[in-house]
Design a protein around this motif. Structure first.
Motif, PDB file in Angstrom:
ATOM      1  N   ASP A 153       0.822  -1.222   0.000  1.00 46.10           N
ATOM      2  CA  ASP A 153       0.000   0.000   0.000  1.00 46.10           C
ATOM      3  C   ASP A 153       0.850   1.262   0.000  1.00 46.10           C
ATOM      4  O   ASP A 153       0.335   2.381   0.140  1.00 46.10           O
ATOM      5  CB  ASP A 153      -0.961   0.000   1.191  1.00 46.10           C
ATOM      6  CG  ASP A 153      -0.245   0.119   2.537  1.00 46.10           C
ATOM      7  OD1 ASP A 153       1.012   0.187   2.556  1.00 46.10           O
ATOM      8  OD2 ASP A 153      -0.924   0.130   3.582  1.00 46.10           O
ATOM      9  N   GLY A 154       2.167   1.094  -0.185  1.00 49.48           N
ATOM     10  CA  GLY A 154       3.069   2.243  -0.217  1.00 49.48           C
ATOM     11  C   GLY A 154       3.759   2.489   1.102  1.00 49.48           C
ATOM     12  O   GLY A 154       4.844   3.077   1.145  1.00 49.48           O
ATOM     13  N   LYS A 155       3.121   2.033   2.185  1.00 48.94           N
ATOM     14  CA  LYS A 155       3.713   2.190   3.514  1.00 48.94           C
ATOM     15  C   LYS A 155       4.111   0.843   4.110  1.00 48.94           C
ATOM     16  O   LYS A 155       5.138   0.716   4.754  1.00 48.94           O
ATOM     17  CB  LYS A 155       2.729   2.895   4.449  1.00 48.94           C
ATOM     18  CG  LYS A 155       2.373   4.314   4.011  1.00 48.94           C
ATOM     19  CD  LYS A 155       1.349   4.928   4.961  1.00 48.94           C
ATOM     20  CE  LYS A 155       0.967   6.348   4.522  1.00 48.94           C
ATOM     21  NZ  LYS A 155      -0.076   6.927   5.414  1.00 48.94           N
ATOM     22  N   ASN A 182      11.996  -1.182 -11.878  1.00 44.17           N
ATOM     23  CA  ASN A 182      12.222   0.150 -11.282  1.00 44.17           C
ATOM     24  C   ASN A 182      10.919   0.842 -10.921  1.00 44.17           C
ATOM     25  O   ASN A 182      10.817   2.078 -10.955  1.00 44.17           O
ATOM     26  CB  ASN A 182      13.045   1.040 -12.229  1.00 44.17           C
ATOM     27  CG  ASN A 182      14.429   0.476 -12.484  1.00 44.17           C
ATOM     28  OD1 ASN A 182      15.105   0.044 -11.547  1.00 44.17           O
ATOM     29  ND2 ASN A 182      14.849   0.454 -13.741  1.00 44.17           N
ATOM     30  N   GLY A 183       9.906   0.037 -10.593  1.00 42.99           N
ATOM     31  CA  GLY A 183       8.594   0.596 -10.259  1.00 42.99           C
ATOM     32  C   GLY A 183       8.572   1.265  -8.906  1.00 42.99           C
ATOM     33  O   GLY A 183       9.484   1.119  -8.087  1.00 42.99           O
ATOM     34  N   GLN A 184       7.489   2.007  -8.660  1.00 42.54           N
ATOM     35  CA  GLN A 184       7.312   2.717  -7.402  1.00 42.54           C
ATOM     36  C   GLN A 184       6.553   1.843  -6.406  1.00 42.54           C
ATOM     37  O   GLN A 184       5.883   0.880  -6.771  1.00 42.54           O
ATOM     38  CB  GLN A 184       6.537   4.020  -7.644  1.00 42.54           C
ATOM     39  CG  GLN A 184       7.218   4.977  -8.599  1.00 42.54           C
ATOM     40  CD  GLN A 184       8.575   5.427  -8.090  1.00 42.54           C
ATOM     41  OE1 GLN A 184       8.699   5.864  -6.939  1.00 42.54           O
ATOM     42  NE2 GLN A 184       9.594   5.314  -8.934  1.00 42.54           N
ATOM     43  N   ARG A 185       6.658   2.187  -5.144  1.00 43.90           N
ATOM     44  CA  ARG A 185       5.880   1.507  -4.111  1.00 43.90           C
ATOM     45  C   ARG A 185       4.403   1.891  -4.235  1.00 43.90           C
ATOM     46  O   ARG A 185       4.040   2.877  -4.867  1.00 43.90           O
ATOM     47  CB  ARG A 185       6.389   1.917  -2.722  1.00 43.90           C
ATOM     48  CG  ARG A 185       7.774   1.421  -2.338  1.00 43.90           C
ATOM     49  CD  ARG A 185       7.746  -0.033  -1.904  1.00 43.90           C
ATOM     50  NE  ARG A 185       6.722  -0.323  -0.918  1.00 43.90           N
ATOM     51  CZ  ARG A 185       6.879  -0.177   0.414  1.00 43.90           C
ATOM     52  NH1 ARG A 185       8.037   0.239   0.893  1.00 43.90           N
ATOM     53  NH2 ARG A 185       5.891  -0.473   1.237  1.00 43.90           N
ATOM     54  N   GLY A 186       3.539   1.065  -3.605  1.00 49.79           N
ATOM     55  CA  GLY A 186       2.117   1.410  -3.512  1.00 49.79           C
ATOM     56  C   GLY A 186       1.275   0.985  -4.693  1.00 49.79           C
ATOM     57  O   GLY A 186       0.184   1.517  -4.896  1.00 49.79           O
ATOM     58  N   TYR A 239       7.002  -7.966  -7.551  1.00 47.31           N
ATOM     59  CA  TYR A 239       6.494  -7.657  -8.887  1.00 47.31           C
ATOM     60  C   TYR A 239       4.994  -7.348  -8.793  1.00 47.31           C
ATOM     61  O   TYR A 239       4.167  -8.249  -8.685  1.00 47.31           O
ATOM     62  CB  TYR A 239       6.699  -8.851  -9.818  1.00 47.31           C
ATOM     63  CG  TYR A 239       6.887  -8.469 -11.277  1.00 47.31           C
ATOM     64  CD1 TYR A 239       6.046  -7.520 -11.899  1.00 47.31           C
ATOM     65  CD2 TYR A 239       7.898  -9.045 -12.038  1.00 47.31           C
ATOM     66  CE1 TYR A 239       6.233  -7.176 -13.224  1.00 47.31           C
ATOM     67  CE2 TYR A 239       8.085  -8.709 -13.376  1.00 47.31           C
ATOM     68  CZ  TYR A 239       7.256  -7.772 -13.959  1.00 47.31           C
ATOM     69  OH  TYR A 239       7.426  -7.416 -15.282  1.00 47.31           O
ATOM     70  N   PRO A 240       4.604  -6.061  -8.818  1.00 51.61           N
ATOM     71  CA  PRO A 240       3.174  -5.723  -8.795  1.00 51.61           C
ATOM     72  C   PRO A 240       2.486  -6.207 -10.071  1.00 51.61           C
ATOM     73  O   PRO A 240       3.058  -6.118 -11.169  1.00 51.61           O
ATOM     74  CB  PRO A 240       3.171  -4.192  -8.726  1.00 51.61           C
ATOM     75  CG  PRO A 240       4.558  -3.803  -8.338  1.00 51.61           C
ATOM     76  CD  PRO A 240       5.448  -4.867  -8.874  1.00 51.61           C
TER      77      PRO A 240
END
Length: 649
Positions: A153-155, A182-186, A239-240
């Motif tokens: 969830d990013g956190k 290189n993806g972002q969190r959340g 891997y989202p």
């Protein structure tokens, strides 16, 4: 036997086996087809054990064995069982559970394109409901990663847990794990995976499989140096699903190029993949289709693993099943196939072993494809096979029955005793309570044959662990089975003599009284239509084997009805020699009673309409299929009253 790690995983999952000792679990791993022999408690415990060990990175069977044999057995018995409609939980680690930001469900599975087409039809119906053009809908196909499910969830990063409550494993990001590409969190749901080539090159000698490695990243307080290096090398990632490569397009294109699209998507990432995920992208369609407690209806997984490997056979071990068939199990040089380390494969039957030359030194091609895994796809280098001549369980000489070698010593063969006792009560059909669970408990207390069961009283049943009321009920059922009428052919068939099923017993006893069967010669049996010399030889040996038990049980005074009839009195009857089929609800009596009556007039009673049928007798609530078949074949159809008038002639 289970390793210390597997035992620890079961403890973490709060699974304490009550019904499956380790030796029986090992037997099921080696012969998964034997799952049909389990009672419900054993089956549910088996499913829970397999799932916990798979989720913990220590699988004991393949996905397809779990899906198509173990889980399919539960579906067959109890289609609405709660286990089938819950998310299969990931294993718990140290720490408390927390509610997930969103519900994480499992995915419904399909193994054949026909199942995918049926799913697409359901999407089409949903589109019709809201007036959308199905042909304009966009479908999305992505790889189905075979990793460790989690939600970011990013956190925090959460395990999937049971789909509603998981655990906080944010520590894996603190250890240096990164998001793929290189993806972002959340970005929500995804899987922790490891690069396939990296695993094979650097980790395969250390970890049994990639799931074992993935689990170690999460649960270890201090990372193994090899795991830490994999994270530093960015070979292990989160891997989202949102970042997965995908094919998108209309159903028509997907259907026309299905295999090509699936193949392209399947191999679009260098991570373990065990299928592809298909979903419809329209938000309104997703809302209309909704979800079960187990999976989203707008999404489905297609799994069709066809990886193969060539491997050497070390030896072929014969094993006796509960039904007396001898199953050949090939021991192999260990080989890794689709992430699992395999060392055994079932050769199905000895005709296959004999014809294909499967034995020590043979080279076979294994495949993990479809419904039975692993499967022997081909024999690359055949050898002269070793065919057993005697039962490995009791030493009795084996006989061929079509493709199978069979042990006919059903009364004394240790592998068959419980099945034989169950068979007696099941065939007798005039009692309740003596199913697999009861027979198993009796066997564990030293009861090895049916006569010994009939000697038990309520106090003895109680001493074996049955409740007071159940114990008295069992005694009452034993009394009932002796008092209620039972046909002589049914009584004989209950002993399970090889080649003497209900039909053959009825044929034989239509010519000879039950009391004389032990005096029959092979010539006497061959004289009855349908019995060949080879069958007669086997039957005579079978009768000799059951005689001591038969005479003891017969002396208990069963209410046995004779089948033998005087052909001189029936040969002129209108039904003599005719084949009759009864269908519908009868008023004259039960259908079983009417069948028995028809046989007493010399008729043959069948269950389905064929070209040999003479009369179809119909009662109330008749199925249209049999009526149509009879009309098509020009068979005489008569009402119950017309039939009664006929037999009075």
């Amino acid at each position: 036997m289970l390793t210390s790690t597997q035992t620890e995983l079961l403890q973490q999952a709060d699974i304490q086996p009550k019904f499956l000792p380790e030796n029986k679990l090992q037997y099921l791993i080696q012969q998964p087809e034997a799952v049909s022999e389990l009672n419900d408690d054993e089956l549910l415990e088996l499913l829970a054990i397999c799932n916990a060990l798979y989720r913990g990175g220590e699988p004991i069977v393949s996905d397809a064995v779990y899906d198509f044999l173990f889980l399919a057995e539960l579906k067959k018995r109890h289609p609405d069982h709660p286990y089938l409609h819950q998310v299969e939980a990931e294993p718990a680690f140290a720490g408390k559970t927390v509610k997930l930001p969103v519900t994480m469900l499992s995915t419904d599975k399909a193994y054949h394109f026909e199942e995918i087409k049926r799913w697409a039809k359901r999407v089409e119906k949903a589109a019709e409901k809201i007036g959308k053009d199905f042909d304009q809908l966009i479908f999305r196909v992505t790889p189905k990663l075979d990793g460790y499910a989690a939600y970011d969830d990013g956190k925090k990063l959460y395990t999937r847990g049971d789909g509603r409550y998981g655990q906080d494993i944010s520590r894996v990001f603190e250890r240096g794990l990164v998001v793929a590409n290189n993806g972002q969190r959340g970005l929500g749901a995804g899987e922790i995976v490891v690069n396939k080539h990296y695993f094979n090159q650097h980790l395969a000698k250390i970890y049994d499989n990639s799931r074992n490695f993935q689990a170690s990243i999460i649960k270890e307080k201090k990372l193994d140096p090899h795991a830490l290096k994999a994270i530093e090398d960015k070979a292990a990632v989160f891997y989202p699903f949102a970042l997965l490569p995908a094919w998108e397009g209309p159903w028509k294109t997907l259907a026309e190029h299905f295999d090509e699209i699936v193949n392209d998507v399947w191999h679009s990432v260098d991570y373990d993949v065990d299928g592809v995920i298909l979903e419809v992208t329209d938000a309104e369609i997703k809302r209309i289709m909704g979800a079960t407690r187990h999976h989203h209806r707008w999404q489905i997984a297609y799994k069709a693993n066809t990886e193969t490997a060539e491997v050497k056979v070390l030896k072929v071990i014969p094993q006796t099943s509960r039904s007396g068939r001898i199953t050949p199990v090939a021991e192999l040089e260990p080989v890794r196939l689709s992430g699992a380390l395999l060392s055994r494969a079932t050769a199905h039957h000895y005709k296959m072993v004999k014809e294909k030359g499967i034995g020590p030194g043979a080279i076979i091609r294994l495949t993990r494809s479809g419904e039975v895994i692993p499967k022997i796809e081909a024999v690359i280098k055949p050898v002269t096979p070793e065919i057993p001549s005697h039962c490995p369980s009791c030493g009795t000489e084996l006989v061929w029955d079509n493709d199978y070698l069979v042990c006919t010593n059903n009364l004394e063969c240790p592998a068959q005793i419980t099945h034989t006792m169950e068979h007696f009560f099941k065939v007798l059909k005039n009692n309740d309570g003596f199913g697999p669970a009861t027979i198993k408990k009796l066997y564990e207390h030293g009861i090895k044959n049916v006569y010994d069961i009939y000697q038990l009283n309520a106090e003895q049943f109680e001493a074996m662990g049955f409740g007071p009321k159940q114990s008295q009920n069992l005694v009452d059922e034993l009394v009932r089975s002796r008092i209620e009428p039972v046909e002589d052919w049914r009584f004989l068939a209950a002993f399970g003599v090889f080649r003497m099923g209900l039909g053959n017993c009825e044929k034989l006893l239509a010519h000879y009284p039950l009391e004389s069967i032990f005096e029959l010669t092979e010539a006497d049996i061959v004289a009855v239509e349908g019995f060949a010399e080879k069958t007669a030889h086997i039957v005579i040996k079978g009768f000799k084997r059951i005689r001591p038990l038969f005479e003891k049980l017969y002396a208990l005074g069963f209410n046995i009805e004779s089948t033998t009839h005087d052909t001189r009195q029936t040969q002129n009857h209108p039904l003599s020699g005719k084949t009759v089929v009864f269908t519908g609800t009868m008023q004259h009596g039960s259908r079983d009673a009417m069948k028995k009556e028809a046989k007493s007039f010399g008729a043959k009673v069948a269950s389905s309409v064929t070209g040999k049928t003479d009369y179809l007798v119909i009662g109330e609530k008749v199925g249209q299929t049999k009526l149509d078949a009879a009309r098509e074949k020009g068979i005489t159809i008569m009402t119950e009253q017309e039939y009664l008038d006929l037999i009075k002639q």
